[in-house]
Write a protein that holds these residues in place. Structure first.
Motif, PDB file in Angstrom:
ATOM      1  N   LEU A 244      10.018  -3.482  10.061  1.00 33.17           N
ATOM      2  CA  LEU A 244       9.760  -4.128   8.774  1.00 33.17           C
ATOM      3  C   LEU A 244       8.708  -3.332   8.017  1.00 33.17           C
ATOM      4  CD1 LEU A 244      10.176  -6.462   6.807  1.00 33.17           C
ATOM      5  CD2 LEU A 244       8.405  -7.725   8.043  1.00 33.17           C
ATOM      6  N   GLY A 245       9.125  -2.696   6.909  1.00 37.34           N
ATOM      7  CA  GLY A 245       8.192  -1.980   6.068  1.00 37.34           C
ATOM      8  C   GLY A 245       8.192  -0.484   6.290  1.00 37.34           C
ATOM      9  N   TRP A 246       7.756   0.238   5.242  1.00 38.87           N
ATOM     10  CA  TRP A 246       7.564   1.681   5.227  1.00 38.87           C
ATOM     11  C   TRP A 246       8.811   2.412   5.734  1.00 38.87           C
ATOM     12  CZ3 TRP A 246       3.051   4.954   7.664  1.00 38.87           C
ATOM     13  CH2 TRP A 246       2.865   6.103   6.888  1.00 38.87           C
ATOM     14  N   PRO A 247       9.877   2.479   4.927  1.00 40.37           N
ATOM     15  CA  PRO A 247      11.110   3.144   5.392  1.00 40.37           C
ATOM     16  C   PRO A 247      10.949   4.641   5.620  1.00 40.37           C
ATOM     17  CG  PRO A 247      11.248   2.607   3.054  1.00 40.37           C
ATOM     18  CD  PRO A 247      10.008   1.943   3.570  1.00 40.37           C
TER      19      PRO A 247
ATOM     20  N   THR B  28       0.781  -0.906  13.388  1.00 37.58           N
ATOM     21  CA  THR B  28      -0.160   0.107  12.912  1.00 37.58           C
ATOM     22  C   THR B  28      -0.868  -0.432  11.679  1.00 37.58           C
ATOM     23  OG1 THR B  28       1.482   1.187  11.500  1.00 37.58           O
ATOM     24  CG2 THR B  28       1.282   1.990  13.767  1.00 37.58           C
ATOM     25  N   GLY B  29      -2.095   0.051  11.463  1.00 40.30           N
ATOM     26  CA  GLY B  29      -2.872  -0.392  10.319  1.00 40.30           C
ATOM     27  C   GLY B  29      -4.020   0.549  10.043  1.00 40.30           C
ATOM     28  N   LEU B  30      -4.506   0.506   8.815  1.00 43.80           N
ATOM     29  CA  LEU B  30      -5.681   1.282   8.443  1.00 43.80           C
ATOM     30  C   LEU B  30      -6.933   0.588   8.958  1.00 43.80           C
ATOM     31  CD1 LEU B  30      -4.824   2.290   4.753  1.00 43.80           C
ATOM     32  CD2 LEU B  30      -4.700   3.719   6.792  1.00 43.80           C
ATOM     33  N   ASN B  31      -7.829   1.369   9.508  1.00 44.74           N
ATOM     34  CA  ASN B  31      -9.046   0.838  10.112  1.00 44.74           C
ATOM     35  C   ASN B  31     -10.109   0.655   9.039  1.00 44.74           C
ATOM     36  OD1 ASN B  31     -11.073   0.061  11.821  1.00 44.74           O
ATOM     37  ND2 ASN B  31     -11.272   2.032  12.859  1.00 44.74           N
ATOM     38  N   PRO B  32     -10.565  -0.589   8.778  1.00 43.17           N
ATOM     39  CA  PRO B  32     -11.622  -0.756   7.765  1.00 43.17           C
ATOM     40  C   PRO B  32     -12.955  -0.142   8.159  1.00 43.17           C
ATOM     41  CG  PRO B  32     -11.193  -2.817   8.900  1.00 43.17           C
ATOM     42  CD  PRO B  32     -10.130  -1.860   9.358  1.00 43.17           C
ATOM     43  N   MET B  33     -13.155   0.109   9.458  1.00 45.44           N
ATOM     44  CA  MET B  33     -14.396   0.737   9.921  1.00 45.44           C
ATOM     45  C   MET B  33     -14.217   2.244  10.043  1.00 45.44           C
ATOM     46  SD  MET B  33     -15.404  -2.024  12.878  1.00 45.44           S
ATOM     47  CE  MET B  33     -16.820  -1.013  13.349  1.00 45.44           C
ATOM     48  N   SER B  34     -13.689   2.873   8.999  1.00 46.84           N
ATOM     49  CA  SER B  34     -13.435   4.311   9.022  1.00 46.84           C
ATOM     50  C   SER B  34     -13.571   4.869   7.620  1.00 46.84           C
ATOM     51  CB  SER B  34     -12.032   4.609   9.571  1.00 46.84           C
ATOM     52  OG  SER B  34     -11.043   4.117   8.677  1.00 46.84           O
ATOM     53  N   LEU B  35     -13.500   6.207   7.522  1.00 51.13           N
ATOM     54  CA  LEU B  35     -13.581   6.862   6.225  1.00 51.13           C
ATOM     55  C   LEU B  35     -12.321   6.635   5.401  1.00 51.13           C
ATOM     56  CD1 LEU B  35     -15.186  10.270   7.314  1.00 51.13           C
ATOM     57  CD2 LEU B  35     -16.323   8.286   6.310  1.00 51.13           C
ATOM     58  N   TRP B  36     -11.221   6.296   6.040  1.00 52.79           N
ATOM     59  CA  TRP B  36      -9.985   6.032   5.306  1.00 52.79           C
ATOM     60  C   TRP B  36      -9.906   4.599   4.815  1.00 52.79           C
ATOM     61  CZ3 TRP B  36      -5.498   8.705   8.469  1.00 52.79           C
ATOM     62  CH2 TRP B  36      -5.788  10.083   8.560  1.00 52.79           C
TER      63      TRP B  36
ATOM     64  N   LEU C 243      12.511  -5.844  20.200  1.00 52.25           N
ATOM     65  CA  LEU C 243      11.465  -4.939  19.732  1.00 52.25           C
ATOM     66  C   LEU C 243      11.267  -5.142  18.243  1.00 52.25           C
ATOM     67  CD1 LEU C 243       9.523  -2.490  20.063  1.00 52.25           C
ATOM     68  CD2 LEU C 243      11.510  -1.003  19.695  1.00 52.25           C
ATOM     69  N   VAL C 244      10.005  -5.199  17.821  1.00 49.91           N
ATOM     70  CA  VAL C 244       9.635  -5.322  16.406  1.00 49.91           C
ATOM     71  C   VAL C 244       8.574  -4.275  16.110  1.00 49.91           C
ATOM     72  CG1 VAL C 244       8.563  -6.774  14.653  1.00 49.91           C
ATOM     73  CG2 VAL C 244      10.210  -7.759  16.249  1.00 49.91           C
ATOM     74  N   VAL C 245       8.740  -3.548  15.007  1.00 44.41           N
ATOM     75  CA  VAL C 245       7.787  -2.529  14.565  1.00 44.41           C
ATOM     76  C   VAL C 245       7.235  -2.957  13.213  1.00 44.41           C
ATOM     77  CG1 VAL C 245       7.423  -0.092  14.060  1.00 44.41           C
ATOM     78  CG2 VAL C 245       9.099  -0.770  15.804  1.00 44.41           C
ATOM     79  N   LEU C 246       5.908  -3.013  13.103  1.00 41.66           N
ATOM     80  CA  LEU C 246       5.227  -3.411  11.869  1.00 41.66           C
ATOM     81  C   LEU C 246       4.306  -2.287  11.425  1.00 41.66           C
ATOM     82  CD1 LEU C 246       4.250  -7.084  12.820  1.00 41.66           C
ATOM     83  CD2 LEU C 246       6.281  -6.323  11.597  1.00 41.66           C
TER      84      LEU C 246
END
Length: 293
Positions: free
Chosen positions: A50-53, A157-165, A124-127
């Motif tokens: 689900l998401g990001w094709p 997967t997700g962007l880490n708020p405790m990072s430079l990104w 299996l589910v991928v997010l």
């Protein structure tokens, strides 16, 4: 990251525009490599991404039924008229020369808070960055727990708020992706707590991306030493994290009521309470007995 990873031909998604093309290409390639390695040997019958094709997470998986689903936050602009009170026949614009290497469109469109599959039907589910873009990540995770079979797996997967990104988008409050306001980024430890509350057991945890989000690829290549140092010394500060968890369901076997009631308890058997080596264990002497000596 490798040179081939950096040179990506995919356009930068709108929700990654604040990071720039170099970081978006590195992010896509890192997650693609991780998905190819982790999902190749996951067996089952039904799998959904689900998401990001642009991320083809299920390309090396061998399940017979695999679907690429699109969520409400990725609904194309040319199709938004279909959600109005008056339904119009809208034909999406086709490129004059389609790219054969471009990712295929979604097989099904759905709301991330209400999935069309029945309970215990997916293996299996991928997010990929789905929870941070959903209007209600809690409801999305509950739906994932509902549709997964016992021992089914989910990759997030997700962007880490405790990072430079992940830090720059957090300064101005909630971000806006595609014109719609979304929730803040979800921290790694918070997501682990959510999964544990739903009965998931985290099997794999990985981080990636420690270089700053620069717009120049040349400068990012000069800072590649931060990738090696970050992986060794401060892995939890990586720009992106990956979690793979398994749905655990407590197992048990119900005993019929009539069978266990008829079983005799061993506690009903008699047991001696007196010791045989004491005077209480010997029979008493007769009153008229005498010793003739």
């Amino acid at each position: 990251m490798e040179r081939s990873i950096i040179e990506s031909q995919h356009p930068t998604p709108a929700w990654l525009a604040h990071l720039g093309q170099p970081v978006a290409s590195r992010l896509l390639a890192w997650e693609q490599a991780q998905a190819d390695a982790l999902l190749a040997d996951v067996f089952g019958y039904h799998a959904v991404q689900l998401g990001w094709p642009e991320l083809q997470a299920l390309r090396h998986n061998r399940m017979p039924h695999r679907w690429q689903a699109g969520a409400e936050f990725e609904w194309p602009q040319e199709h938004k008229a279909l959600r109005g009170p008056v339904v119009q026949a809208v034909q999406p614009s086709q490129p004059p020369h389609p790219d054969p290497c471009a990712p295929m469109g979604p097989d099904v469109w759905l709301d991330s808070r209400a999935w069309p599959w029945q309970a215990d039907s997916l293996d299996l589910v991928v997010l990929p960055h789905t929870l941070e873009r959903s209007a209600d990540p809690h409801a999305c995770l509950r739906e994932v727990e509902r549709v997964l079979i016992p021992e089914g797996q989910v990759l997030i997967t997700g962007l880490n708020p405790m990072s430079l990104w992940g830090w720059p988008p957090q300064r101005g409050g909630p971000r806006r992706l595609g014109g719609a306001s979304v929730q803040r980024l979800i921290a790694y430890r918070r997501l682990r707590d959510w999964l544990r509350l739903l009965g998931f057991e985290v099997q794999v945890s990985r981080f990636g991306g420690w270089t700053p989000a620069l717009t120049s690829e040349r400068w990012m290549q000069r800072l590649d030493w931060m990738e090696r140092a970050g992986e060794r010394w401060w892995p939890i500060l990586g720009g992106v994290y990956l979690l793979m968890a398994t749905k655990r369901v407590p197992g048990g076997r119900w005993l019929p009521a009539r069978q266990w009631r008829t079983v005799r308890s061993p506690a009903a058997a008699t047991a001696p309470v007196a010791r045989s080596d004491t005077f209480m264990g010997h029979p008493p002497a007769e009153k008229d007995a005498f010793d003739p000596r």
